[in-house]
Each structure stands twice: as C-alpha cells, then as structure tokens.
Design a protein around this motif. Structure first.
Motif, PDB file in Angstrom:
ATOM      1  N   ALA A   1      30.334  43.687  49.273  1.00  0.00           N
ATOM      2  CA  ALA A   1      31.483  43.406  50.150  1.00  0.00           C
ATOM      3  C   ALA A   1      32.117  44.776  50.543  1.00  0.00           C
ATOM      4  CB  ALA A   1      32.713  42.718  49.432  1.00  0.00           C
ATOM      5  N   ARG A   2      31.751  45.753  49.621  1.00  0.00           N
ATOM      6  CA  ARG A   2      32.295  46.885  50.213  1.00  0.00           C
ATOM      7  C   ARG A   2      31.388  47.874  51.389  1.00  0.00           C
ATOM      8  NH1 ARG A   2      32.164  49.152  44.415  1.00  0.00           N
ATOM      9  NH2 ARG A   2      30.406  48.450  44.326  1.00  0.00           N
TER      10      ARG A   2
ATOM     11  N   ASP B   1      41.165  51.443  45.632  1.00  0.00           N
ATOM     12  CA  ASP B   1      40.351  52.010  46.598  1.00  0.00           C
ATOM     13  C   ASP B   1      39.157  51.125  47.246  1.00  0.00           C
ATOM     14  OD1 ASP B   1      42.202  54.100  47.054  1.00  0.00           O
ATOM     15  OD2 ASP B   1      40.911  55.372  46.093  1.00  0.00           O
ATOM     16  N   ASP B   2      38.683  50.616  46.129  1.00  0.00           N
ATOM     17  CA  ASP B   2      37.479  49.401  46.394  1.00  0.00           C
ATOM     18  C   ASP B   2      38.115  48.276  47.323  1.00  0.00           C
ATOM     19  OD1 ASP B   2      34.950  50.839  45.709  1.00  0.00           O
ATOM     20  OD2 ASP B   2      35.524  50.824  43.597  1.00  0.00           O
ATOM     21  N   ARG B   3      39.352  48.008  46.586  1.00  0.00           N
ATOM     22  CA  ARG B   3      39.700  46.625  47.252  1.00  0.00           C
ATOM     23  C   ARG B   3      40.059  46.830  48.637  1.00  0.00           C
ATOM     24  NH1 ARG B   3      42.282  46.460  42.404  1.00  0.00           N
ATOM     25  NH2 ARG B   3      44.523  46.657  43.368  1.00  0.00           N
ATOM     26  N   LEU B   4      40.710  48.104  49.041  1.00  0.00           N
ATOM     27  CA  LEU B   4      41.017  48.592  50.363  1.00  0.00           C
ATOM     28  C   LEU B   4      39.881  48.536  51.287  1.00  0.00           C
ATOM     29  CD1 LEU B   4      43.789  50.870  49.578  1.00  0.00           C
ATOM     30  CD2 LEU B   4      43.907  48.272  50.286  1.00  0.00           C
ATOM     31  N   ARG B   5      38.932  49.116  50.687  1.00  0.00           N
ATOM     32  CA  ARG B   5      37.441  49.389  51.297  1.00  0.00           C
ATOM     33  C   ARG B   5      37.055  47.920  51.846  1.00  0.00           C
ATOM     34  NH1 ARG B   5      32.348  52.944  49.629  1.00  0.00           N
ATOM     35  NH2 ARG B   5      31.061  52.377  51.404  1.00  0.00           N
ATOM     36  N   VAL B   6      37.093  46.979  51.055  1.00  0.00           N
ATOM     37  CA  VAL B   6      36.717  45.604  51.300  1.00  0.00           C
ATOM     38  C   VAL B   6      37.303  44.861  52.502  1.00  0.00           C
ATOM     39  CG1 VAL B   6      36.463  43.138  50.325  1.00  0.00           C
ATOM     40  CG2 VAL B   6      35.728  45.001  49.091  1.00  0.00           C
ATOM     41  N   LEU B   7      38.906  45.254  52.353  1.00  0.00           N
ATOM     42  CA  LEU B   7      39.646  44.659  53.402  1.00  0.00           C
ATOM     43  C   LEU B   7      39.307  45.412  54.527  1.00  0.00           C
ATOM     44  CD1 LEU B   7      42.935  44.486  51.197  1.00  0.00           C
ATOM     45  CD2 LEU B   7      41.692  42.513  52.400  1.00  0.00           C
TER      46      LEU B   7
ATOM     47  N   MET C   1      36.943  35.255  49.066  1.00  0.00           N
ATOM     48  CA  MET C   1      37.581  34.224  47.874  1.00  0.00           C
ATOM     49  C   MET C   1      36.798  34.597  46.693  1.00  0.00           C
ATOM     50  SD  MET C   1      38.046  30.599  49.970  1.00  0.00           S
ATOM     51  CE  MET C   1      36.392  30.152  49.843  1.00  0.00           C
ATOM     52  N   GLY C   2      36.735  35.909  46.535  1.00  0.00           N
ATOM     53  CA  GLY C   2      36.238  36.341  45.135  1.00  0.00           C
ATOM     54  C   GLY C   2      35.987  37.880  45.049  1.00  0.00           C
ATOM     55  N   PRO C   3      35.736  38.687  46.075  1.00  0.00           N
ATOM     56  CA  PRO C   3      35.459  40.201  45.820  1.00  0.00           C
ATOM     57  C   PRO C   3      36.805  41.071  45.466  1.00  0.00           C
ATOM     58  CG  PRO C   3      34.216  39.298  47.976  1.00  0.00           C
ATOM     59  CD  PRO C   3      35.035  38.110  47.174  1.00  0.00           C
TER      60      PRO C   3
END
Length: 273
Positions: A98-99, A124-130, A114-116
């Motif tokens: 997802a990244r 930072d990884d979550r923001l990369r996914v977003l 609905m998972g990542p």
C-alpha cells in the motif's frame, strides 16, 4: 520504511479466511457494506481495494458492476481470491504494498483502505499510504479508510471478563492494553499468537486528522459495529431478523456520534479528494 514481516506472515497464513462469516465478523461485514452503499450509488466505478485480503469486498463490489482491483500484500490471499472468484464477480487481483501502489495518477474513482492504516505503526508510513491514495484518486474521488479503536482490546476483555476469559488477570495482557491506550501501538505478545498482528490503533478523531493532513476533505465518520458488539447472545440475536433490525437501528442512530465512536471495534472515515 517500517518492516511489516509479522503482518505479512499473519495474512499470508490465511488469517482472513472465514473471519467475516462468523461471530462479530458478520456484523462488521454487514455494516461495512451498508456504509459503502450510502456513498457508492452509481455503477461502473473504478475501485482499488487496497489491502483487501482474500477479496470479500472486491467480489461484492465487482458483482455490482464496478471495475475492481484487489491490491493486497499477502501472495496467499491474492491466490485465494483469484481461485475463488465467481463468474459474475470477477476482479483484478495483484500483490501490492500500500505504500507503493502500482497504478497511474488519478485513475480511480474510489479507493478502499480497510486494513493498511491500522497495520502500520509508523505514522510516516501511514501518511505515505494516504498520499498514494490521493495520487491515484481522481478529483472528487472517494476514500474509505478504516481504523481499529485504541480501546478495542480493553473493551473486549471487559465484556467477557470472568465469563469467557480472564485475560485481565494476566500481567502480559495488561501490559499490552496499557501500551495500546497510552500510545496506540499494539504489540502482540508471543503468549497470544492468535491475536491480531502488530498494529496501530487510532481514535476516530486521530485517524480523521491524519487523513486530512494530506489534503483530504472529511465527509463523515461512521462506527461500524458500534456499541452493539458487546450484546449478550449477539450471535443468537443476529440470526433473528427482528432482533437484528433492532440492533442495527441502535447502530444507525449512534454511528456518527463522536462521543461513543471509540467504543466500536472498527470505524470508517469517508473522505473526498
């Protein structure tokens, strides 16, 4: 970049198989579809189901005449999804992190996360996914992001304490939930190998702010299971149509209430690019 070997192993060993067909998973599945249908009101959308596991939602959405791409980290899950596709519910399925989503800019009408976002402990990884989701969405495209409540392990343990489990009497379990409440970080103890793999548990407002920080506009937040999940004899009541509708009526009346949304094991933030 954060390593997620534990998450990979968890899902590559079939953790999602049958989960939405039993227990509270049935409520989660029903309610997630109910929420999605509030917003996905036209057909022939291009939908990227990122981190979509074994394709349960991909199959359902493709059966509604959408072009669906299941983009999933675990190869086993992708293989299972492809093998179990139905003739009238076909979708594209590929291995994907997802990244780093292998899709063109502004190519999707709808993106599902609905998972990542709850399996990446590093912000930072979550923001990369977003940011990846924002890149691949068309202008005014919809993003559906799911979080797990930071109170979920604690409220579950309380709801069954002394009846089905005595986890709260165990220092190891208490250390786990103390960390979840104070930091949001879920670290699965080796003594509880059946628990969900490493994760980050949000509050609803925290997840909303992370999503907005990359430029999305929040449309609404929804509790998924809501407050009904700790209902005694939930399985029995869910199978009775009248009782199920009464339970759903409670959730529908309270699903947007910020004050109690953290009581829901899962919640969804609906956003627009």
């Amino acid at each position: 970049m954060e390593k997620i070997d534990e998450v990979f192993e968890f899902y590559n060993n079939g953790a999602e198989k049958g989960r939405l067909e039993r227990g509270l998973g049935k409520v989660e599945f029903y309610r997630t579809k109910e929420i999605l249908k509030k917003y996905i009101t036209t057909s022939k959308n291009i939908i990227y189901d990122i981190g979509g596991g074994i394709g349960i939602y991909s199959s359902w959405l493709s059966g509604m005449n959408h072009e669906v791409h299941l983009l999933e980290l675990a190869p086993w899950a992708v293989e299972y999804a492809i093998k179990n596709q139905k003739e009238n519910n076909t979708f594209i399925a590929e291995v994907c992190d997802a990244r780093n989503i292998n899709r063109d800019d502004e190519s999707a009408d709808i993106v599902l996360l609905m998972g990542p976002l709850y399996h990446l402990q590093n912000k930072d990884d979550r923001l990369r996914v977003l940011n990846q989701a924002k890149r691949i969405l068309k202008k005014n495209g919809l993003l559906f992001s799911v979080g797990i409540s930071k109170f979920s392990s604690t409220t579950w343990a309380l709801s069954t304490y002394g009846k089905d489990n005595n986890y709260l009497d165990d220092d190891i379990f208490n250390n786990m939930i103390d960390n979840e409440i104070s930091s949001g970080i879920h670290i699965r103890p080796k003594e509880y190998s059946h628990f969900i793999a490493q994760a980050y548990f949000h509050t609803p407002l925290e997840l909303q702010r992370e999503i907005e920080s990359v430029g999305f506009e929040t449309i609404q937040k929804h509790a998924i299971e809501g407050v009904i999940w700790f209902t005694p004899c939930l399985d029995e009541k869910w199978e009775d149509k009248k009782s199920r509708e009464r339970l759903l009526n409670v959730v529908r009346h309270t699903e947007n209430e910020d004050e109690i949304m953290g009581m829901s094991p899962h919640f969804m933030v609906v956003s627009k690019k």
